[in-house]
Write an enzyme that holds these catalytic residues in place. Structure first.
Site, PDB file in Angstrom:
ATOM      1  N   ASN A  61       0.860  -1.192   0.000  1.00 52.02           N
ATOM      2  CA  ASN A  61       0.000   0.000   0.000  1.00 52.02           C
ATOM      3  C   ASN A  61       0.895   1.240   0.000  1.00 52.02           C
ATOM      4  OD1 ASN A  61      -2.440   1.406  -0.003  1.00 52.02           O
ATOM      5  ND2 ASN A  61      -2.481   1.552   2.221  1.00 52.02           N
ATOM      6  N   HIS A 112       7.297   5.617   1.228  1.00 48.67           N
ATOM      7  CA  HIS A 112       7.964   4.375   0.827  1.00 48.67           C
ATOM      8  C   HIS A 112       8.885   4.617  -0.376  1.00 48.67           C
ATOM      9  CE1 HIS A 112       4.185   2.579   2.676  1.00 48.67           C
ATOM     10  NE2 HIS A 112       5.138   1.963   3.333  1.00 48.67           N
ATOM     11  N   GLY A 133      12.027   4.067   7.318  1.00 45.69           N
ATOM     12  CA  GLY A 133      11.568   5.422   7.556  1.00 45.69           C
ATOM     13  C   GLY A 133      11.684   5.827   9.014  1.00 45.69           C
ATOM     14  N   LYS A 158       9.677   7.807  10.497  1.00 43.50           N
ATOM     15  CA  LYS A 158       8.371   7.952  11.133  1.00 43.50           C
ATOM     16  C   LYS A 158       8.178   6.860  12.177  1.00 43.50           C
ATOM     17  CE  LYS A 158       4.567   6.432   9.291  1.00 43.50           C
ATOM     18  NZ  LYS A 158       3.999   5.566  10.375  1.00 43.50           N
ATOM     19  N   ALA A 183       8.325  11.680   5.423  1.00 41.71           N
ATOM     20  CA  ALA A 183       7.623  12.360   4.333  1.00 41.71           C
ATOM     21  C   ALA A 183       6.285  12.852   4.869  1.00 41.71           C
ATOM     22  CB  ALA A 183       7.403  11.414   3.163  1.00 41.71           C
ATOM     23  N   SER A 229       1.360   7.872   5.885  1.00 45.45           N
ATOM     24  CA  SER A 229       1.216   6.530   6.448  1.00 45.45           C
ATOM     25  C   SER A 229       0.149   5.791   5.664  1.00 45.45           C
ATOM     26  CB  SER A 229       0.818   6.599   7.924  1.00 45.45           C
ATOM     27  OG  SER A 229       0.442   5.320   8.416  1.00 45.45           O
TER      28      SER A 229
END
Length: 281
Positions: A32, A37, A149, A151, A178, A187
């Site tokens: 997804n 990504h 990442g 995050k 990002a 996300s």
């Protein structure tokens, strides 16, 4: 870009790359895919000759009642995005391929300390599932570099400790978060947000920015964190934590300084969101 779901075909191609002297970068994902990504793919290309992405929705890292069944599977679109970004190879195995003996019989990997608080406390077993599948993918692919990442800051800390403790010859690259136009960290789970929730979701990042500014102005950290949690509640969130930590150990600290990071997790409706803000360099 080639796509494999078979381990032998994957390893045959990787062996050819190694014989040709190529440096290999791994980008593990659950699919997804979004721009965050794809920036991992960009970073991987900067550090290696060949880029291998994986897509695997890992059941081990989902707890009871979490979103394993509804987690979006978008393989065809993901293949298109990876191809356009210059990825060389995609490994997209099924659960039976990676866990042929079943999940209950699988050897598990656990990374102590950094996995135990924060999201680890709210999602028991989650980071054991992450460490297990990442260790397995590292063993299967033997990359020179792997990109993750920032995050998922605690996940990145877990993986770095895993590699360090196991003396794996892999460079772990953390890639900056990002963000959407309003600051919300990208996300895959943002797609769960209702329209009104999405309009409020940027308040998670705004809370981090406001809290960081208060810390820079010398306000006591305990007071700042209390105000931040109240700010989230006022915006309709159900906060799980807002914590100031050491970026390496993830132990709580009291001072906003180089090497510290603000970490937050909160629910907005049925969607769990996480974000972080590091002390500016």
């Amino acid at each position: 870009m080639q796509t494999f779901d078979d381990i032998k075909a994957l390893q045959s191609t990787l062996a050819t790359w190694r014989r040709e002297g190529h440096r290999i970068a791994l980008v593990p994902t659950m699919g997804n895919l979004h721009e965050g990504h794809l920036r991992l793919v960009d970073a991987a290309r900067q550090h290696a000759d060949r880029v291998l992405a994986t897509i695997f929705v890992n059941p081990l890292q989902f707890g009871p009642g979490e979103d394993l069944d509804r987690y979006p599977r978008t393989l065809v679109e993901d293949q298109r995005l990876l191809t356009e970004r210059g990825c060389d190879l995609l490994f997209a195995p099924g659960v039976d391929t990676l866990y042929p003996q079943g999940q209950s019989a699988l050897t598990r990997v656990s990374v102590p300390q950094v996995s135990e608080g924060l999201c680890g406390a709210h999602r028991p077993g989650h980071f054991d599932g992450v460490a297990t599948v990442v260790s397995l993918l590292f063993n299967l692919t033997r990359p020179d570099v792997a990109c993750f990442g920032e995050k998922d800051f605690q996940q990145l800390a877990v993986i770095r400790k895993l590699v360090r403790d196991q003396h794996m010859p892999i460079d772990i690259i953390g890639v900056p978060i990002a963000r959407d136009h309003d600051g919300l960290a990208l996300s895959s789970r943002n797609g769960y947000l209702e329209i009104d929730e999405r309009a409020r979701a940027s308040q998670l990042y705004q809370c981090l920015v406001d809290s960081g500014r208060r810390l820079e102005q010398g306000e006591p950290s305990e007071q700042v964190l209390t105000k931040g949690l109240q700010q989230l509640e006022n915006a309709g969130f159900q906060p799980e934590y807002l914590t100031l930590c050491d970026a390496d150990t993830l132990y709580p600290v009291n001072t906003w300084q180089p090497g510290s990071v603000l970490l937050v997790a909160a629910r907005l409706g049925s969607t769990r969101l996480i974000d972080n803000l590091s002390f500016p360099s």
